[in-house]
Design an enzyme around this catalytic site. Structure first.
Site, PDB file in Angstrom:
ATOM      1  N   SER A   1       0.829  -1.202   0.000  1.00  0.00           N
ATOM      2  CA  SER A   1       0.000   0.000   0.000  1.00  0.00           C
ATOM      3  C   SER A   1       0.864   1.253   0.000  1.00  0.00           C
ATOM      4  CB  SER A   1      -0.911   0.017   1.226  1.00  0.00           C
ATOM      5  OG  SER A   1      -1.589   1.257   1.312  1.00  0.00           O
TER       6      SER A   1
ATOM      7  N   HIS B   1      -1.164  -1.148  -4.327  1.00  0.00           N
ATOM      8  CA  HIS B   1      -2.447  -0.749  -3.757  1.00  0.00           C
ATOM      9  C   HIS B   1      -2.434   0.753  -3.477  1.00  0.00           C
ATOM     10  CE1 HIS B   1      -6.232  -1.663  -1.637  1.00  0.00           C
ATOM     11  NE2 HIS B   1      -5.852  -0.724  -0.771  1.00  0.00           N
TER      12      HIS B   1
ATOM     13  N   ASP C   1      -4.719   3.960  -1.982  1.00  0.00           N
ATOM     14  CA  ASP C   1      -5.874   4.385  -1.195  1.00  0.00           C
ATOM     15  C   ASP C   1      -6.169   5.858  -1.448  1.00  0.00           C
ATOM     16  OD1 ASP C   1      -6.453   1.982   0.380  1.00  0.00           O
ATOM     17  OD2 ASP C   1      -4.503   2.331   1.300  1.00  0.00           O
TER      18      ASP C   1
ATOM     19  N   MET D   1      -8.560   8.863  -0.306  1.00  0.00           N
ATOM     20  CA  MET D   1      -9.443   9.223   0.798  1.00  0.00           C
ATOM     21  C   MET D   1      -9.908  10.665   0.643  1.00  0.00           C
ATOM     22  SD  MET D   1      -7.174   7.679   3.927  1.00  0.00           S
ATOM     23  CE  MET D   1      -6.364   6.089   3.792  1.00  0.00           C
TER      24      MET D   1
ATOM     25  N   HIS E   1      -8.277   1.755  -4.400  1.00  0.00           N
ATOM     26  CA  HIS E   1      -9.290   1.614  -3.345  1.00  0.00           C
ATOM     27  C   HIS E   1      -9.835   2.998  -3.018  1.00  0.00           C
ATOM     28  CE1 HIS E   1     -10.079   0.477   1.172  1.00  0.00           C
ATOM     29  NE2 HIS E   1     -11.188   0.727   0.517  1.00  0.00           N
TER      30      HIS E   1
ATOM     31  N   MET F   1     -11.870   5.255  -0.838  1.00  0.00           N
ATOM     32  CA  MET F   1     -12.516   5.446   0.461  1.00  0.00           C
ATOM     33  C   MET F   1     -13.180   6.818   0.429  1.00  0.00           C
ATOM     34  SD  MET F   1      -9.594   4.114   3.094  1.00  0.00           S
ATOM     35  CE  MET F   1      -8.569   2.701   2.737  1.00  0.00           C
TER      36      MET F   1
ATOM     37  N   MET G   1     -11.860  -5.094   4.950  1.00  0.00           N
ATOM     38  CA  MET G   1     -11.008  -4.258   5.799  1.00  0.00           C
ATOM     39  C   MET G   1     -10.794  -4.973   7.137  1.00  0.00           C
ATOM     40  SD  MET G   1     -10.169  -1.684   4.013  1.00  0.00           S
ATOM     41  CE  MET G   1      -9.276  -0.879   5.360  1.00  0.00           C
TER      42      MET G   1
ATOM     43  N   ASP H   1      -7.080  -6.030   3.912  1.00  0.00           N
ATOM     44  CA  ASP H   1      -6.307  -4.801   4.052  1.00  0.00           C
ATOM     45  C   ASP H   1      -6.306  -4.353   5.508  1.00  0.00           C
ATOM     46  OD1 ASP H   1      -5.134  -2.306   3.911  1.00  0.00           O
ATOM     47  OD2 ASP H   1      -6.539  -1.480   2.456  1.00  0.00           O
TER      48      ASP H   1
END
Length: 213
Positions: free
Chosen positions: A5, A30, A32, A34, A63, A65, A134, A172
């Site tokens: 990540s 990966h 993320d 946000m 991903h 979020m 998660m 994750d």
């Protein structure tokens, strides 16, 4: 499979860290994204994704979020994402969103927060390429692993196998050599590892060790 990540990387040296992952045995990278609304943190946006697609040689596992992730399918696809993960909790019309992700040329993943039961995926499981569970509460790295994630993984594995599906299971949060072994044994296919990889003394060796669990 292992997906380091980028959230745990050195943001002053992202290109260096991505090139390190390129040289590793990692399977995916990966990412993320946000928004500070769906989760209590802000990471990076699509401009960073646009740069990473020209640096990373690993498939991008994105991903989101964020609230209303369906609004950004075009941007994620343009950034070269292989997998786009959206949260069950953030999608009012999940089936429509999954279909739109696939129509944009990406694999579709659905993410569940720790409190969300896998049984809620009963009517969408056959339509998704992956389920991301998660194993910490989303929004921050370096959190403690939530133990019931192992049993939750096993329940999801049974659901997938009972339906004769090829849906992948990704976990994750809190991944290390100890939790990785238990999660793979429970039926996980892909593990996201952030701090455990990027904060280790030898990230390349750490990735290799996780691959061999």
């Amino acid at each position: 499979m292992i997906a380091p990540s980028l959230l745990a990387a050195d943001f002053m040296n992202l290109e260096r860290d991505v090139k390190m992952i390129n040289q590793s045995e990692a399977d995916w990278l990966h990412l993320d994204i946000m928004d500070g609304v769906f989760v209590p943190n802000i990471s990076f946006g699509f401009s960073v994704l646009d740069v990473l697609k020209d640096v990373s040689t690993k498939p991008l596992d994105v991903h989101l979020m964020i609230v209303e992730p369906q609004k950004f399918i075009r941007e994620v696809a343009a950034a070269g994402a292989y997998m786009m993960n959206v949260h069950y909790e953030a999608c009012v019309h999940l089936h429509r969103t999954v279909a739109a992700i696939k129509d944009a040329g990406m694999r579709a993943g659905v993410t569940l927060n720790p409190h969300t039961p896998v049984s809620l995926l009963e009517d969408i499981l056959a339509d998704v390429d992956m389920v991301l569970l998660m194993s910490v509460n989303p929004g921050y790295g370096a959190q403690k692993f939530i133990e019931h994630s192992v049993e939750k993984t096993a329940r999801l594995r049974k659901m997938i196998d009972d339906k004769g599906l090829q849906t992948l299971i990704e976990l994750d949060g809190g991944v290390n050599l100890n939790t990785a072994g238990r999660l793979f044994a429970a039926g996980a296919d892909v593990l996201v590892a952030g701090s455990y990889v990027f904060k280790s003394a030898d990230p390349l060796r750490t990735i290799k060790e996780l691959k061999r669990v």
